[in-house]
Design a protein around this motif. Structure first.
Motif, PDB file in Angstrom:
ATOM      1  N   GLY A 118      -3.752   3.097  -4.696  1.00  0.00           N
ATOM      2  CA  GLY A 118      -2.517   2.929  -3.938  1.00  0.00           C
ATOM      3  C   GLY A 118      -2.212   1.502  -3.533  1.00  0.00           C
ATOM      4  N   ILE A 119      -2.612   0.538  -4.337  1.00  0.00           N
ATOM      5  CA  ILE A 119      -2.228  -0.861  -4.158  1.00  0.00           C
ATOM      6  C   ILE A 119      -1.225  -1.203  -5.257  1.00  0.00           C
ATOM      7  CG2 ILE A 119      -2.983  -3.268  -4.232  1.00  0.00           C
ATOM      8  CD1 ILE A 119      -5.701  -2.384  -3.206  1.00  0.00           C
ATOM      9  N   PHE A 120      -0.054  -1.672  -4.858  1.00  0.00           N
ATOM     10  CA  PHE A 120       0.980  -2.079  -5.812  1.00  0.00           C
ATOM     11  C   PHE A 120       1.052  -3.597  -5.752  1.00  0.00           C
ATOM     12  CE2 PHE A 120       1.564   2.277  -5.623  1.00  0.00           C
ATOM     13  CZ  PHE A 120       2.587   2.737  -6.447  1.00  0.00           C
ATOM     14  N   ILE A 179       0.873  -1.170   0.000  1.00  0.00           N
ATOM     15  CA  ILE A 179       0.000   0.000   0.000  1.00  0.00           C
ATOM     16  C   ILE A 179       0.910   1.220   0.000  1.00  0.00           C
ATOM     17  CG2 ILE A 179      -1.612   1.404   1.330  1.00  0.00           C
ATOM     18  CD1 ILE A 179      -2.911  -1.123   2.324  1.00  0.00           C
ATOM     19  N   LYS A 180       0.651   2.134  -0.923  1.00  0.00           N
ATOM     20  CA  LYS A 180       1.404   3.374  -1.026  1.00  0.00           C
ATOM     21  C   LYS A 180       0.423   4.516  -1.274  1.00  0.00           C
ATOM     22  CE  LYS A 180       5.008   3.158  -3.703  1.00  0.00           C
ATOM     23  NZ  LYS A 180       5.903   3.838  -2.708  1.00  0.00           N
ATOM     24  N   GLY A 181       0.859   5.721  -1.003  1.00  0.00           N
ATOM     25  CA  GLY A 181      -0.006   6.865  -1.231  1.00  0.00           C
ATOM     26  C   GLY A 181      -0.293   7.676   0.009  1.00  0.00           C
ATOM     27  N   ASN A 221      -5.265  -8.129  -5.575  1.00  0.00           N
ATOM     28  CA  ASN A 221      -5.355  -7.780  -6.997  1.00  0.00           C
ATOM     29  C   ASN A 221      -6.791  -7.498  -7.427  1.00  0.00           C
ATOM     30  OD1 ASN A 221      -2.499  -8.333  -8.237  1.00  0.00           O
ATOM     31  ND2 ASN A 221      -2.899 -10.081  -6.891  1.00  0.00           N
ATOM     32  N   ASN A 222      -7.732  -8.275  -6.911  1.00  0.00           N
ATOM     33  CA  ASN A 222      -9.133  -8.087  -7.290  1.00  0.00           C
ATOM     34  C   ASN A 222      -9.661  -6.728  -6.845  1.00  0.00           C
ATOM     35  OD1 ASN A 222      -9.226 -10.628  -8.432  1.00  0.00           O
ATOM     36  ND2 ASN A 222     -10.144 -11.607  -6.640  1.00  0.00           N
ATOM     37  N   LEU A 223      -9.319  -6.323  -5.626  1.00  0.00           N
ATOM     38  CA  LEU A 223      -9.794  -5.038  -5.139  1.00  0.00           C
ATOM     39  C   LEU A 223      -9.147  -3.892  -5.909  1.00  0.00           C
ATOM     40  CD1 LEU A 223     -11.508  -3.377  -3.266  1.00  0.00           C
ATOM     41  CD2 LEU A 223      -9.682  -3.494  -1.554  1.00  0.00           C
ATOM     42  N   SER A 224      -7.865  -4.010  -6.187  1.00  0.00           N
ATOM     43  CA  SER A 224      -7.174  -2.971  -6.955  1.00  0.00           C
ATOM     44  C   SER A 224      -7.834  -2.774  -8.308  1.00  0.00           C
ATOM     45  CB  SER A 224      -5.699  -3.348  -7.142  1.00  0.00           C
ATOM     46  OG  SER A 224      -5.019  -2.362  -7.892  1.00  0.00           O
TER      47      SER A 224
END
Length: 283
Positions: free
Chosen positions: A234-236, A102-104, A218-221
């Motif tokens: 903000g999901i890498f 998680i970034k941001g 990945n699904n939520l991103s």
């Protein structure tokens, strides 16, 4: 005392990450945002003997760090089409067992993702607080960069996806209004239940598609990224740079070679409370 321990942990992680991954013969290096990256740049300054290296910042703050160190910055959109970054260093707000991040928290997620995907490999540097088995364990929300006009619609859609109370991020002086990114977009912080990894879904710990209240990383991103008005999430997750390059070399299903790097780091360096550095590497 706690702050001193945290800063020492950041410095130790940065020094080891640079020592083991920075090549003085590199031509282009990505530099992320945040307090940990200050120590990365310091370590690069000590190790670098090549004055011709160009450093690509992920935002205003990281550009200032590069300039202050006497290094040469170059804007991301000034890179020639055929140039990939040799490496990118950046921090994270939280990292799970599969190196999803998680970034941001610092509102630079869009440019951070641009730089990560342009790099042959992305190395993450963080302190011990960021190391968690699953995302959204300690860090409370997913930062999302949103077009100002779309904020009400995106907030409603996030609630439909299962976010309990997504909020528009404001500046420290709330009367100054919403925080603006370098793209003049706004940031929405969306809480969700702790995210599953792909291994969790395989083990039957949840469907991971939101239908039972559980989401896999990945699904939520992807679900959030598909919302109209969302610039970036903000999901890498997904592939790292090495995996992405290998995939591109195969040409894909249409036999077209596309050079797009990965979002996940190839390694994460965590500075620990006792002064050691714990390294997690991609399998």
């Amino acid at each position: 005392m706690a702050e001193s321990t945290i800063e020492s942990a950041k410095r130790a992680a940065a020094i080891q990450a640079v020592e083991e991954n920075f090549d003085p013969a590199a031509t282009h290096v990505g530099i992320g945002s945040g307090t940990t990256i200050v120590y990365v740049v310091e370590a690069i300054k000590e190790k670098s003997t090549n004055p011709n290296i160009l450093f690509v910042p992920t935002g205003y703050q990281s550009r200032q760090v590069i300039v202050k160190a006497g290094l040469t910055p170059i804007a991301f959109d000034s890179l020639p089409d055929n140039v990939r970054l040799d490496i990118a260093f950046d921090g994270a707000d939280e990292v799970d067992d599969q190196l999803n991040c998680i970034k941001g928290g610092g509102a630079c997620l869009f440019q951070e993702k641009l730089v990560a995907e342009r790099a042959r490999k992305f190395v993450c540097v963080a302190d011990y607080r960021k190391k968690q088995n699953r995302l959204l364990t300690n860090w409370p929300t997913i930062p999302i960069e949103v077009a100002p006009i779309a904020v009400p619609t995106v907030l409603q859609s996030l609630r439909s996806l299962g976010s309990s109370e997504p909020k528009l991020r404001t500046t420290l002086l709330e009367k100054s209004g919403p925080l603006k990114t370098d793209q003049d977009f706004f940031i929405v912080d969306a809480p969700f239940p702790t995210l599953l990894t792909s291994d969790d879904v395989k083990a039957g710990k949840g469907k991971g598609d939101g239908s039972d209240g559980s989401w896999e990383v990945n699904n939520l991103s992807q679900a959030i990224k598909e919302l109209t008005g969302v610039l970036e999430v903000g999901i890498f997750s997904g592939l790292n740079g090495v995996e992405a390059e290998a995939s591109a070399a195969k040409g894909g299903s249409n036999n077209v070679k596309v050079i797009i790097g990965g979002q996940k780091p190839v390694a994460v360096y965590f500075g620990m409370q006792d002064g050691s550095v714990e390294v997690l590497k991609a399998q």
